[in-house]
Motif scaffolding. Structure first.
Motif, PDB file in Angstrom:
ATOM      1  N   UNK A  15       0.841  -1.199   0.000  1.00 23.82           N
ATOM      2  CA  UNK A  15       0.000   0.000   0.000  1.00 23.82           C
ATOM      3  C   UNK A  15       0.875   1.249   0.000  1.00 23.82           C
ATOM      4  N   UNK A  16       0.304   2.356  -0.437  1.00 24.15           N
ATOM      5  CA  UNK A  16       0.968   3.662  -0.370  1.00 24.15           C
ATOM      6  C   UNK A  16       0.200   4.549   0.586  1.00 24.15           C
ATOM      7  N   UNK A  17       0.914   5.428   1.270  1.00 23.50           N
ATOM      8  CA  UNK A  17       0.272   6.427   2.126  1.00 23.50           C
ATOM      9  C   UNK A  17       0.495   7.804   1.512  1.00 23.50           C
ATOM     10  N   UNK A  18      -0.610   8.512   1.262  1.00 23.31           N
ATOM     11  CA  UNK A  18      -0.560   9.791   0.558  1.00 23.31           C
ATOM     12  C   UNK A  18      -1.013  10.966   1.419  1.00 23.31           C
ATOM     13  N   UNK A  19      -1.360  10.710   2.679  1.00 24.56           N
ATOM     14  CA  UNK A  19      -1.843  11.790   3.552  1.00 24.56           C
ATOM     15  C   UNK A  19      -1.331  11.508   4.957  1.00 24.56           C
ATOM     16  N   UNK A  20      -0.093  11.935   5.179  1.00 26.20           N
ATOM     17  CA  UNK A  20       0.539  11.768   6.490  1.00 26.20           C
ATOM     18  C   UNK A  20       1.294  13.062   6.816  1.00 26.20           C
ATOM     19  N   UNK A  21       0.914  13.701   7.907  1.00 27.69           N
ATOM     20  CA  UNK A  21       1.627  14.879   8.393  1.00 27.69           C
ATOM     21  C   UNK A  21       2.747  14.387   9.305  1.00 27.69           C
ATOM     22  N   UNK A  22       3.985  14.623   8.921  1.00 31.37           N
ATOM     23  CA  UNK A  22       5.073  14.016   9.672  1.00 31.37           C
ATOM     24  C   UNK A  22       5.091  14.501  11.121  1.00 31.37           C
ATOM     25  N   UNK A  23       4.727  15.763  11.345  1.00 32.60           N
ATOM     26  CA  UNK A  23       4.666  16.244  12.728  1.00 32.60           C
ATOM     27  C   UNK A  23       3.561  15.539  13.515  1.00 32.60           C
ATOM     28  N   UNK A  24       2.576  15.016  12.816  1.00 32.97           N
ATOM     29  CA  UNK A  24       1.481  14.293  13.466  1.00 32.97           C
ATOM     30  C   UNK A  24       1.810  12.839  13.757  1.00 32.97           C
ATOM     31  N   UNK A  25       3.046  12.425  13.438  1.00 31.54           N
ATOM     32  CA  UNK A  25       3.483  11.070  13.779  1.00 31.54           C
ATOM     33  C   UNK A  25       4.345  11.074  15.044  1.00 31.54           C
ATOM     34  N   UNK A  26       4.453  12.233  15.663  1.00 27.44           N
ATOM     35  CA  UNK A  26       5.329  12.407  16.822  1.00 27.44           C
ATOM     36  C   UNK A  26       4.666  11.810  18.065  1.00 27.44           C
ATOM     37  N   UNK A  27       5.125  10.626  18.454  1.00 25.44           N
ATOM     38  CA  UNK A  27       4.536   9.922  19.589  1.00 25.44           C
ATOM     39  C   UNK A  27       4.951  10.585  20.909  1.00 25.44           C
ATOM     40  N   UNK A  28       4.106  10.479  21.957  1.00 24.65           N
ATOM     41  CA  UNK A  28       4.441  11.095  23.252  1.00 24.65           C
ATOM     42  C   UNK A  28       5.814  10.678  23.781  1.00 24.65           C
ATOM     43  N   UNK A  29       6.182   9.410  23.580  1.00 29.34           N
ATOM     44  CA  UNK A  29       7.488   8.956  24.078  1.00 29.34           C
ATOM     45  C   UNK A  29       8.630   9.732  23.427  1.00 29.34           C
ATOM     46  N   UNK A  94       3.533  -2.610   5.844  1.00 25.83           N
ATOM     47  CA  UNK A  94       3.651  -2.914   4.413  1.00 25.83           C
ATOM     48  C   UNK A  94       3.314  -1.727   3.521  1.00 25.83           C
ATOM     49  N   UNK A  95       3.585  -0.518   4.036  1.00 27.65           N
ATOM     50  CA  UNK A  95       3.565   0.672   3.181  1.00 27.65           C
ATOM     51  C   UNK A  95       4.843   0.631   2.349  1.00 27.65           C
ATOM     52  N   UNK A  96       4.690   0.682   1.034  1.00 24.13           N
ATOM     53  CA  UNK A  96       5.851   0.617   0.141  1.00 24.13           C
ATOM     54  C   UNK A  96       6.271   1.997  -0.358  1.00 24.13           C
ATOM     55  N   UNK A  97       5.360   2.978  -0.283  1.00 18.43           N
ATOM     56  CA  UNK A  97       5.655   4.334  -0.748  1.00 18.43           C
ATOM     57  C   UNK A  97       4.846   5.312   0.087  1.00 18.43           C
TER      58      UNK A  97
END
Length: 341
Positions: A15-29, A94-97
């Protein structure tokens, strides 16, 4: 509940991911680790206390804590570590792109140099386990002049990103506000996308297409309120980057079984599933697929279509795109063969 077979398909399919805000992947840890490394004081005593604060009533209440989390990002290595952590999670799903959004204005407003932001993110993409490219977003609650200044500031790094987008609070900030900066980006040969039709009305989708000339609509779920617009999106095969768990968390829909994703597919739209801000909204790619398929009348053929859509809608060159689509077709063919044996 999903049966084991369907769950495995969703988890294992390319699968591909086309809508991901990298700052929104910032986990609390990681927020706490970076705060400690950079000597930044937080308003939360523990990781658990910060995670409990992730209770949003709307987009603005989410954005308030989102920007607070971003305050720990100061050095190039911080941006690298954040991006590397996301890419590892994406690879496990299994995100490839991935086509990754980043918000330079969130950081330059705090005195972090533009080059610090983009170099850290870009370097992690080069080192990462999946194909990844960058889309620079403008914050729509700020002025168009500020967006134009950001675009001009980005030009020395033009080789490090492929497009521009438009994010932040949609209400009161229509796409028409950004016509000049999008025209400049188009002249530079950049791909064009924009958030529209999440909190904003269907008319925002229409103006994003007509005035900004975008190639993809981020979110777009409110298009079904306008049958003519829905027919146009189907006819022109404009992709929608839908984010199901985000839509529930921000109350676009109250429950997943009320989500319109299945109806969007039935209307012939090029729908993709994405995670948006996964650290804040309760899940990465496979979490979004599983939650959606558990709640809606979706099956194997929908999974195949969504996987193919994600690569069809990606800004990939012909050979690379065909290669990924072939991976999807082989995966589902192997699954069909295994299922009949």
């Amino acid at each position: 509940m999903l049966d084991e077979r369907m769950r495995n398909i969703l988890q294992q399919m390319p699968k591909a991911e086309l809508h991901i805000h990298i700052e929104g992947s910032l986990e609390p840890e990681l927020i706490f680790a970076l705060a400690q490394r950079n000597g930044v004081s937080l308003n939360y005593a523990t990781v658990e206390e910060l995670r409990r604060a992730y209770a949003f009533t709307d987009l603005q209440s989410f954005l308030d804590i989102y920007y607070a989390g971003a305050s720990v990002l100061l050095e190039e290595q911080d941006f690298y570590d954040m991006t590397a952590a996301y890419l590892a999670r994406a690879h496990a799903d299994n995100v490839r792109h991935a086509e990754i959004f980043f918000d330079p204005q969130t950081h330059t407003a705090r005195g972090v140099p533009f080059e610090t932001v983009i170099n850290g993110i870009w370097r992690a993409c080069q080192d990462g386990p999946v194909s990844a490219t960058l889309i620079m977003c403008f914050l729509r609650h700020l002025s168009e002049d500020e967006a134009i200044a950001t675009l001009e500031e980005s030009l020395p790094f033009r080789d490090k990103f492929i497009g521009v987008g438009l994010d932040s609070s949609e209400r009161g900030h229509p796409p028409a506000k950004f016509c000049r900066v999008y025209e400049r980006a188009r002249q530079l040969g950049l791909h064009l996308v924009a958030h529209a039709g999440e909190e904003g009305p269907p008319a925002y989708i229409e103006t994003a297409l007509d005035l900004l000339n975008v190639e993809r609509i981020d979110h777009g779920v409110r298009c079904l309120e306008d049958p003519e617009l829905t027919a146009r999106l189907a006819r022109e095969q404009v992709a929608l980057t839908v984010c199901p768990l985000s839509n529930i968390k921000l109350r676009v829909f109250d429950r997943m079984d009320e989500h319109n994703l299945a109806r969007l597919l039935d209307a012939g739209l090029v729908v993709t599933i994405n995670s948006d801000d996964p650290a804040y909204f309760g899940g990465y790619m496979n979490d979004n697929f599983i939650a959606t398929f558990e709640a809606l009348p979706l099956g194997v053929e929908h999974a195949r279509q969504l996987a193919r859509n994600s690569f069809s809608a990606a800004f990939l060159e012909g050979e690379a795109k065909r290669g990924f689509l072939d991976q999807v077709d082989r995966f589902f063919q192997q699954h069909a063969n295994t299922n009949t044996n």
